[in-house]
Design a protein around this motif. Sequence first.
Motif, mmCIF file in Angstrom:
data_model
loop_
_atom_site.group_PDB
_atom_site.id
_atom_site.type_symbol
_atom_site.label_atom_id
_atom_site.label_comp_id
_atom_site.label_asym_id
_atom_site.label_seq_id
_atom_site.Cartn_x
_atom_site.Cartn_y
_atom_site.Cartn_z
ATOM 1 N N VAL A 158 0.856 -1.183 0.000
ATOM 2 C CA VAL A 158 0.000 0.000 0.000
ATOM 3 C C VAL A 158 0.892 1.234 0.000
ATOM 4 C CG1 VAL A 158 -1.849 1.249 1.170
ATOM 5 C CG2 VAL A 158 -1.761 -1.251 1.313
ATOM 6 N N PHE A 159 0.583 2.184 -0.894
ATOM 7 C CA PHE A 159 1.369 3.411 -1.029
ATOM 8 C C PHE A 159 0.459 4.611 -0.770
ATOM 9 C CE2 PHE A 159 3.132 0.151 -3.713
ATOM 10 C CZ PHE A 159 4.508 0.270 -3.570
ATOM 11 N N PHE A 160 0.969 5.567 -0.008
ATOM 12 C CA PHE A 160 0.192 6.763 0.299
ATOM 13 C C PHE A 160 0.853 7.999 -0.298
ATOM 14 C CE2 PHE A 160 -0.473 10.466 3.164
ATOM 15 C CZ PHE A 160 -1.813 10.673 2.883
ATOM 16 N N ALA A 161 0.031 8.851 -0.911
ATOM 17 C CA ALA A 161 0.513 10.134 -1.434
ATOM 18 C C ALA A 161 -0.591 11.162 -1.255
ATOM 19 C CB ALA A 161 0.889 10.020 -2.909
ATOM 20 N N GLY A 185 9.638 1.909 11.399
ATOM 21 C CA GLY A 185 10.226 2.250 10.114
ATOM 22 C C GLY A 185 11.053 1.107 9.559
ATOM 23 N N MET A 186 11.240 1.107 8.244
ATOM 24 C CA MET A 186 12.035 0.079 7.563
ATOM 25 C C MET A 186 11.553 -1.328 7.926
ATOM 26 S SD MET A 186 14.159 1.212 5.412
ATOM 27 C CE MET A 186 15.188 -0.246 5.207
ATOM 28 N N SER A 187 10.225 -1.477 8.039
ATOM 29 C CA SER A 187 9.668 -2.755 8.488
ATOM 30 C C SER A 187 8.442 -3.130 7.667
ATOM 31 C CB SER A 187 9.280 -2.678 9.971
ATOM 32 O OG SER A 187 10.393 -2.362 10.779
ATOM 33 N N TYR A 188 8.051 -4.395 7.779
ATOM 34 C CA TYR A 188 6.829 -4.889 7.158
ATOM 35 C C TYR A 188 6.248 -5.965 8.061
ATOM 36 C CZ TYR A 188 9.212 -9.198 5.618
ATOM 37 O OH TYR A 188 9.880 -10.402 5.576
ATOM 38 N N PHE A 189 5.056 -6.457 7.712
ATOM 39 C CA PHE A 189 4.438 -7.522 8.493
ATOM 40 C C PHE A 189 4.521 -8.841 7.733
ATOM 41 C CE2 PHE A 189 2.382 -3.996 10.738
ATOM 42 C CZ PHE A 189 2.516 -4.435 12.056
ATOM 43 N N LYS A 190 5.008 -9.845 8.415
ATOM 44 C CA LYS A 190 5.077 -11.201 7.885
ATOM 45 C C LYS A 190 4.240 -12.085 8.791
ATOM 46 C CE LYS A 190 7.030 -14.596 5.385
ATOM 47 N NZ LYS A 190 6.913 -14.727 3.911
ATOM 48 N N GLN A 191 3.121 -12.584 8.265
ATOM 49 C CA GLN A 191 2.189 -13.399 9.046
ATOM 50 C C GLN A 191 1.816 -12.709 10.364
ATOM 51 O OE1 GLN A 191 4.268 -17.155 9.330
ATOM 52 N NE2 GLN A 191 3.461 -17.861 7.365
ATOM 53 N N ASN A 209 -1.592 9.641 -11.698
ATOM 54 C CA ASN A 209 -1.762 11.085 -11.522
ATOM 55 C C ASN A 209 -2.896 11.349 -10.524
ATOM 56 O OD1 ASN A 209 0.275 11.881 -13.279
ATOM 57 N ND2 ASN A 209 -1.063 11.686 -15.060
ATOM 58 N N PRO A 210 -2.789 12.424 -9.748
ATOM 59 C CA PRO A 210 -1.835 13.530 -9.861
ATOM 60 C C PRO A 210 -0.560 13.365 -9.040
ATOM 61 C CG PRO A 210 -3.513 14.088 -8.266
ATOM 62 C CD PRO A 210 -3.879 12.729 -8.792
ATOM 63 N N ALA A 211 -0.368 12.230 -8.387
ATOM 64 C CA ALA A 211 0.801 12.077 -7.512
ATOM 65 C C ALA A 211 2.099 11.966 -8.306
ATOM 66 C CB ALA A 211 0.621 10.857 -6.612
ATOM 67 N N GLY A 212 2.099 11.120 -9.353
ATOM 68 C CA GLY A 212 3.299 10.955 -10.165
ATOM 69 C C GLY A 212 4.405 10.205 -9.439
ATOM 70 N N LYS A 213 5.635 10.454 -9.862
ATOM 71 C CA LYS A 213 6.787 9.732 -9.306
ATOM 72 C C LYS A 213 7.192 10.338 -7.962
ATOM 73 C CE LYS A 213 9.813 8.069 -12.090
ATOM 74 N NZ LYS A 213 10.937 7.875 -13.053
ATOM 75 N N ARG A 214 7.379 9.458 -6.989
ATOM 76 C CA ARG A 214 7.758 9.912 -5.644
ATOM 77 C C ARG A 214 8.689 8.900 -4.988
ATOM 78 N NH1 ARG A 214 3.276 12.915 -2.074
ATOM 79 N NH2 ARG A 214 2.446 14.366 -3.614
ATOM 80 N N ASP A 215 9.514 9.402 -4.079
ATOM 81 C CA ASP A 215 10.253 8.517 -3.184
ATOM 82 C C ASP A 215 9.307 8.084 -2.075
ATOM 83 O OD1 ASP A 215 12.645 8.618 -4.537
ATOM 84 O OD2 ASP A 215 13.390 10.335 -3.400
ATOM 85 N N THR A 216 9.280 6.790 -1.795
ATOM 86 C CA THR A 216 8.409 6.267 -0.748
ATOM 87 C C THR A 216 9.251 5.571 0.317
ATOM 88 O OG1 THR A 216 8.054 4.127 -1.840
ATOM 89 C CG2 THR A 216 6.546 5.929 -2.417
ATOM 90 N N TYR A 217 8.729 5.578 1.542
ATOM 91 C CA TYR A 217 9.498 5.078 2.681
ATOM 92 C C TYR A 217 8.649 4.084 3.474
ATOM 93 C CZ TYR A 217 12.288 9.087 1.381
ATOM 94 O OH TYR A 217 13.041 9.979 0.664
ATOM 95 N N PRO A 218 9.185 2.888 3.736
ATOM 96 C CA PRO A 218 8.391 1.865 4.427
ATOM 97 C C PRO A 218 8.226 2.167 5.911
ATOM 98 C CG PRO A 218 10.625 1.071 4.048
ATOM 99 C CD PRO A 218 10.531 2.406 3.372
ATOM 100 N N VAL A 219 6.988 2.117 6.370
ATOM 101 C CA VAL A 219 6.679 2.293 7.794
ATOM 102 C C VAL A 219 5.344 1.606 8.063
ATOM 103 C CG1 VAL A 219 5.588 4.536 7.358
ATOM 104 C CG2 VAL A 219 6.353 3.956 9.672
ATOM 105 N N TYR A 237 3.236 -4.585 3.235
ATOM 106 C CA TYR A 237 4.111 -3.416 3.290
ATOM 107 C C TYR A 237 3.263 -2.155 3.169
ATOM 108 C CZ TYR A 237 7.830 -6.752 2.019
ATOM 109 O OH TYR A 237 8.703 -7.807 1.979
ATOM 110 N N PHE A 238 3.683 -1.113 3.876
ATOM 111 C CA PHE A 238 3.056 0.203 3.712
ATOM 112 C C PHE A 238 4.159 1.219 3.455
ATOM 113 C CE2 PHE A 238 1.282 4.270 4.718
ATOM 114 C CZ PHE A 238 -0.037 4.183 4.311
ATOM 115 N N TYR A 239 3.967 2.040 2.412
ATOM 116 C CA TYR A 239 4.958 3.043 2.032
ATOM 117 C C TYR A 239 4.343 4.439 2.102
ATOM 118 C CZ TYR A 239 7.674 -0.859 0.110
ATOM 119 O OH TYR A 239 8.386 -2.028 -0.046
ATOM 120 N N ASN A 240 4.962 5.295 2.875
ATOM 121 C CA ASN A 240 4.535 6.693 2.948
ATOM 122 C C ASN A 240 5.373 7.526 1.980
ATOM 123 O OD1 ASN A 240 3.199 8.974 3.789
ATOM 124 N ND2 ASN A 240 4.387 9.239 5.662
ATOM 125 N N SER A 241 4.828 8.644 1.544
ATOM 126 C CA SER A 241 5.594 9.573 0.710
ATOM 127 C C SER A 241 5.322 10.993 1.190
ATOM 128 C CB SER A 241 5.214 9.428 -0.771
ATOM 129 O OG SER A 241 3.913 9.934 -1.011
#
Length: 371
Positions: A158-161, A185-191, A209-219, A237-241
């Motif tokens: 999942v990505f958020f923008a 941060g820098m984590s994900y869920f496994k089972q 669009n309208p977000a386009g290309k972004r750097d995303t960070y796992p948290v 995984y969840f990625y914030n931007s």
Amino acid sequence: MDIKKIGILGATGVVGHAAFQTILSRTNYPILLGGRNPEKLSELFTGTDGRLECQQVDVFNEEELHDFCGRVDLVINCAGPSKQIVDKVAVACLKHEVHYVDVSGDEHLYQQLLARKQEIEEKGLLFIISAGVYPGLSEVFPAYVAENDLDEIDLLEVFFAGQGGFSLNAAYDIVCSIEEDTGWGMSYFKQGEVKKIDGPFHRNYTFPNPAGKRDTYPVVTKEFGLMTKQHQIESAYFYNSYQSNAILNQFVMIKAMQQYKTEEQKRASAKLLLEQFEAKKPGVKDFTMFHLHATGKRDGKKVRVFSTLLYPSDWNRISGIIAATVAHLIAEDHNSKTGCFFVAEGVSATRLIDALREQQVELMHSITEMK
């Protein structure tokens, strides 16, 4: 549930105003608005159909707060800062046997309310927290996909923008979350268990669009983890931007320099965040977006899902709409559960997303069979 009147705290803010408009336009319930300045409330909300009352209430004034909660059957709390209010409104609702929806709230409030779980259940009440965007919609959206599109999910991303601003109270809450180091941060869920990601610090991702290309960070957060357990998702995984690198740098600076040790530092850091969020991308209107990629099984076949949830305005308005829609679902559900829940646990993700799609929230979806 037997709801006769809905109360809204914090209605003069963008979030609270959106909650009020939602309840007014989508239900027939009488509404009680609470604020420190009832004259301002009356000025802001003139021209309604006689369903509206305004009452002076400061959430930090116990007598005023209890008087307000005693006059309604369900409270939508949009007041802030939530890190200072903590469980004050929830406790007042519990005393007066009133259902409770909080647009904010996190794992700390959740733990406080779980200590009162038995009393909440015995009184037949439903308390929903994190009924906003992130956390909130960040868990409801993937839960919706799990309920409707896949029988099993082995990978969820999942990505958020978004682009928008914050109130000073909301920025203050963010600074407090930095201090508390909320989430992983820098984590994900496994089972259902938190695992560290063995890889790059960030991921460059191209959103629709309208977000386009972004750097995303796992948290990831506790709320997200509970959702993955509920739907038995193998890896999630969840990625914030961020809408600009300057905002990310400000977050890093606040944390690295510990600019939250005193109340004065928290307020100063909150103001700095506000300034950064006001510097928006030219030519791009405010928006709120979740983009999702998942693989799993549907009817025995391996499939891939891409889905995007887009609201064409900022996260403050949609937060108020979400909280009010949750309240509406609670009010109309005569077989509702009781207890204290994060929003993705407490209400049907399908019903909530379907209701939001009637309120300018767009859902774009594709499911393809994998070879």
